[in-house]
Design a protein around this motif. Structure first.
Motif, PDB file in Angstrom:
ATOM      1  N   ALA A  71       8.474   2.330   0.983  1.00 44.87           N
ATOM      2  CA  ALA A  71       7.631   1.550   0.084  1.00 44.87           C
ATOM      3  C   ALA A  71       6.229   2.137   0.087  1.00 44.87           C
ATOM      4  CB  ALA A  71       7.602   0.092   0.546  1.00 44.87           C
ATOM      5  N   GLU A  72       5.655   2.207  -1.090  1.00 38.83           N
ATOM      6  CA  GLU A  72       4.310   2.752  -1.220  1.00 38.83           C
ATOM      7  C   GLU A  72       3.462   1.818  -2.065  1.00 38.83           C
ATOM      8  OE1 GLU A  72       4.613   6.649  -2.814  1.00 38.83           O
ATOM      9  OE2 GLU A  72       5.625   7.495  -1.061  1.00 38.83           O
ATOM     10  N   GLY A  73       2.172   1.859  -1.832  1.00 38.74           N
ATOM     11  CA  GLY A  73       1.262   1.035  -2.603  1.00 38.74           C
ATOM     12  C   GLY A  73       0.053   0.680  -1.767  1.00 38.74           C
ATOM     13  N   ASN A 106      12.300  -8.955   3.309  1.00 37.45           N
ATOM     14  CA  ASN A 106      12.183  -7.637   2.689  1.00 37.45           C
ATOM     15  C   ASN A 106      13.005  -7.575   1.404  1.00 37.45           C
ATOM     16  OD1 ASN A 106      12.185  -4.880   2.034  1.00 37.45           O
ATOM     17  ND2 ASN A 106      12.065  -4.280   4.175  1.00 37.45           N
ATOM     18  N   SER A 135      13.871  -5.206  -0.333  1.00 38.44           N
ATOM     19  CA  SER A 135      14.768  -4.050  -0.398  1.00 38.44           C
ATOM     20  C   SER A 135      16.221  -4.471  -0.239  1.00 38.44           C
ATOM     21  CB  SER A 135      14.416  -3.033   0.695  1.00 38.44           C
ATOM     22  OG  SER A 135      13.116  -2.515   0.526  1.00 38.44           O
ATOM     23  N   ASP A 192      17.310  -2.382  -3.411  1.00 39.82           N
ATOM     24  CA  ASP A 192      17.299  -0.974  -2.997  1.00 39.82           C
ATOM     25  C   ASP A 192      18.618  -0.614  -2.319  1.00 39.82           C
ATOM     26  OD1 ASP A 192      16.817   1.574  -2.179  1.00 39.82           O
ATOM     27  OD2 ASP A 192      15.161   1.100  -0.825  1.00 39.82           O
ATOM     28  N   SER A 248      18.697   1.208   1.058  1.00 43.03           N
ATOM     29  CA  SER A 248      18.144   0.602   2.259  1.00 43.03           C
ATOM     30  C   SER A 248      19.250   0.194   3.216  1.00 43.03           C
ATOM     31  CB  SER A 248      17.308  -0.627   1.887  1.00 43.03           C
ATOM     32  OG  SER A 248      16.875  -1.309   3.045  1.00 43.03           O
ATOM     33  N   GLN A 259       9.878   0.052   5.991  1.00 42.03           N
ATOM     34  CA  GLN A 259       8.709  -0.589   5.412  1.00 42.03           C
ATOM     35  C   GLN A 259       9.131  -1.697   4.443  1.00 42.03           C
ATOM     36  OE1 GLN A 259       5.786  -1.869   5.639  1.00 42.03           O
ATOM     37  NE2 GLN A 259       4.830   0.142   6.004  1.00 42.03           N
ATOM     38  N   ASN A 260       8.229  -2.632   4.199  1.00 42.85           N
ATOM     39  CA  ASN A 260       8.522  -3.793   3.366  1.00 42.85           C
ATOM     40  C   ASN A 260       7.723  -3.735   2.067  1.00 42.85           C
ATOM     41  OD1 ASN A 260       9.034  -6.305   2.276  1.00 42.85           O
ATOM     42  ND2 ASN A 260       8.874  -7.376   4.233  1.00 42.85           N
ATOM     43  N   PRO A 261       8.396  -3.553   0.929  1.00 42.96           N
ATOM     44  CA  PRO A 261       7.696  -3.511  -0.367  1.00 42.96           C
ATOM     45  C   PRO A 261       6.989  -4.813  -0.718  1.00 42.96           C
ATOM     46  CG  PRO A 261       9.949  -2.662  -0.566  1.00 42.96           C
ATOM     47  CD  PRO A 261       9.836  -3.313   0.772  1.00 42.96           C
ATOM     48  N   LYS A 265       3.278  -6.231  -3.344  1.00 42.42           N
ATOM     49  CA  LYS A 265       3.507  -6.969  -4.584  1.00 42.42           C
ATOM     50  C   LYS A 265       2.231  -7.695  -5.022  1.00 42.42           C
ATOM     51  CE  LYS A 265       8.514  -7.554  -4.445  1.00 42.42           C
ATOM     52  NZ  LYS A 265       8.716  -6.809  -5.702  1.00 42.42           N
TER      53      LYS A 265
END
Length: 460
Positions: free
Chosen positions: A282-284, A390, A392, A396, A399, A430-432, A436
């Motif tokens: 996860a990115e951001g 999570n 995901s 995902d 995952s 990682q947790n998106p 958010k």
């Protein structure tokens, strides 16, 4: 002593044990249930002391020494263990229960010169195998939970295949030795070593968020060994208690599997986390919130929900969260707790923590009810939980937790995550959620953060 009287006492103890276990199903009656169960087991011990030793009084000294040593160790361990280490203590106690069953089998073999009918030897060897698997498996689980053992320490190539092969060999050897009606010392040693190796291979591949499932499985194995030990020793109370613990453990394992989106076959053959990838990551940019803004947001909310996780146990934040609940109740804010079945490190871990803070059972929501409630919640506070929220798991496929039912907090109006850092959770991903639009982070020790929020709330 009159055998009829002894059997009557065992019958009374059995009734008390059943009633006690039934009362454990609700927090309001759990304390009384625990007391009744303890009385039942104490009666069982007293009867067991009288039954086999009418002509062997010289053995009492060993029994008394064993009881004293076990009582002192158990008392010290229970008093000193922190709440965060409760899963490790459960693993240790469970493992010693399995070892006790294995020792009962070994004593039977010694007393009978390793000879017997096929059925007798089969039962004893089965108990020996399950007891050693429960023992060494619980020790491995303890090492993983306490951090002594890392996944790379116990990395076994083709673990699922090795698991199946070892199990088939163990079953074949059990039937062969039972059919022969006699065990040599090398054969007994080989069978025991095989059981220990299988127990290691059984638990070694399991990691991440799957640990509650394996703890539940090992608990059920120990219950089964207690039941079989009751057959071997002709102890009816041990048989009954073992059947109750073993069957309830299996039911709990199935519920855990459902909560983790696993099958029971996955549990048996140890193919938990290793069967899936780690996900794309996860990115951001995570947005932060301060305690003052969160206090204002909470004070003007209609519904607030807390999602506890292992981080809450680490910070020992359950009592200050209870204070926050009472303060918001005074402000006519509806306050609930959403409990994921596998939050923490063992089944019911979060329920134990909240019960310690005298949180009402009516305030707790299970997974299904919680997700319906979260859709209309103004503020969700995630305290130390990671994998169970999570997203995901929902969107995902790459995952390792994909397909696992989660608490879908993304549908709530606002989410605040209390964490010490951006480090991933126990599953190692990682947790998106943190990136958010409706989510914000409050970094720091959860207990200290909530204490600051309480101080701010009193002034709002």
């Amino acid at each position: 002593m009159n055998i009829v009287l002894l059997n009557g006492v065992l019958f009374l103890a059995s009734i008390l044990l059943i009633i006690g276990l039934r009362k454990l199903s609700h927090p309001d009656s759990a304390r009384n249930g625990n007391t009744l169960g303890a009385i039942a087991l104490a009666l069982g011990v007293l009867v067991a002391l009288v039954y086999p030793l009418e002509t062997q009084n010289n053995n009492y000294i060993f029994i008394v020494l064993g009881i004293l040593a076990g009582s002192v160790i158990g008392l010290l361990a229970a008093k000193r263990v922190p709440m965060t280490a409760m899963p490790e203590m459960v693993s240790l106690f469970n493992g010693f229960g399995g070892l006790s069953a294995a020792l009962i089998s070994l004593v039977w073999l010694v007393n009978n010169n390793s000879e017997g009918s096929g059925s007798d030897l089969g039962i004893v060897l089965l108990n020996l195998f399950l007891g050693l698997v429960a023992f060494i498996g619980s020790m491995v689980a303890y090492g993983k939970l306490s951090g002594f053992l890392k996944d790379h320490h116990l990395k076994i190539p083709f673990s699922t295949v090795v698991n199946i092969v070892l199990l088939v060999i163990a079953i074949g050897l059990l039937f062969f030795l039972s059919y022969n009606g006699f065990l040599s010392t090398p054969q007994l040693a080989l069978f025991s070593v095989l059981a220990l190796v299988y127990g290691i291979v059984f638990v070694a591949p399991i990691g991440g968020a799957d640990m509650p499932v394996v703890i539940s499985t090992l608990n059920s194995l120990t219950g089964i060994t207690a039941a079989v030990s009751g057959i071997i020793t002709d102890n009816k109370l041990m048989l009954l208690g073992g059947v109750l613990v073993g069957s309830s453990g299996i039911i709990l394992t199935l519920l855990m599997c459902e909560a983790m989106n696993r099958t029971f076959v996955n549990v048996i053959f140890g193919s938990f986390s290793s069967s899936k990838g780690t996900g794309a990551g996860a990115e951001g940019t995570a947005k932060e919130i301060n305690t003052s803004d969160l206090a204002i947001q909470l004070a003007y909310s209609q519904r607030v929900c807390v999602i506890p996780g292992y981080g809450m146990a680490v910070a020992q934040a359950q009592k200050v969260i209870k204070e926050m609940e009472e303060l918001l109740d005074d402000k006519d804010v509806e306050f609930k707790y959403a409990i994921h079945p596998v939050a923490g490190r063992m089944p019911g871990h979060m329920n134990v923590l909240l019960a310690e803070a005298n949180v009402s059972y009516d305030k707790l929501l299970d997974l299904e009810d919680a997700n319906a409630y979260l859709e209309s919640t103004d503020v969700v506070i995630v305290v130390g939980a990671n994998d169970v929220v999570n997203p995901s798991a929902l969107d995902d496929p790459s995952s390792k937790i994909y397909g696992m039912p989660i608490l879908d907090v993304s549908k709530s109006r606002s989410v605040v995550v209390l964490k010490r850092s951006m480090n991933p959770g126990y599953a190692g991903i990682q947790n998106p959620l943190f990136f958010k639009e409706n989510a914000k982070m409050l970094f720091g020790d959860a207990k200290k953060s909530i204490e600051l929020i309480l101080s701010e709330l009193k002034d709002v």
